[in-house]
Scaffold this active site. Structure first.
Site, PDB file in Angstrom:
ATOM      1  N   CYS A  38       0.837  -1.201   0.000  1.00  0.00           N
ATOM      2  CA  CYS A  38       0.000   0.000   0.000  1.00  0.00           C
ATOM      3  C   CYS A  38       0.875   1.255   0.000  1.00  0.00           C
ATOM      4  CB  CYS A  38      -0.907  -0.060   1.235  1.00  0.00           C
ATOM      5  SG  CYS A  38      -1.698   1.477   1.670  1.00  0.00           S
ATOM      6  N   CYS A  41       0.244   3.837   2.671  1.00  0.00           N
ATOM      7  CA  CYS A  41       0.712   3.353   3.978  1.00  0.00           C
ATOM      8  C   CYS A  41       2.180   3.701   4.186  1.00  0.00           C
ATOM      9  CB  CYS A  41       0.544   1.832   4.081  1.00  0.00           C
ATOM     10  SG  CYS A  41      -1.150   1.243   3.965  1.00  0.00           S
TER      11      CYS A  41
END
Length: 118
Positions: A38, A41
């Site tokens: 991600c 993230c």
């Protein structure tokens, strides 16, 4: 005196109750539900670390990699629908949450708002 390792740490399904829920009785704990794949993230991680360090021990950051072991069960328990999702716990209760990468100022406002009730 608490070290950075005492305030920023990885957490898993097996130790979530101790490292997050029980620990949140001493100070609020922010849980970062994240995944290696991600991109947002990876962007928010250093920002979260910087902000948590700036609170000098008043809050902790637990990092939960959802793809490790049975950690996805925790994402289900807390109805996490996207990554990253940041949830703040205090006294073993969810205080508030947000999703997606956000700028430092947003994270500081989020924490400050929650800290008013602590």
């Amino acid at each position: 005196m608490l070290s950075a390792a005492d305030l920023i740490y990885d957490v898993h399904l097996e130790d979530f109750d101790k490292k997050v829920l029980q620990a949140s009785h001493e100070r609020p704990v922010i849980v970062d539900f994240w995944a290696e794949w991600c991109s947002p993230c990876l962007v928010i991680d250093p920002v979260l670390r910087e902000v948590v360090n700036s609170y000098a021990g008043k809050i902790a950051l637990a990092r939960l990699e959802v793809d490790e072991g049975d950690n996805m069960k925790l994402a289900g328990r807390y109805q996490v629908r996207g990554f990253p999702t940041i949830i703040m716990f205090h006294n073993a209760e969810v205080m508030d949450r947000f999703s997606s990468a956000r700028p430092k100022q947003f994270i500081e406002r989020f924490i400050n708002k929650q800290m008013e009730g602590v």
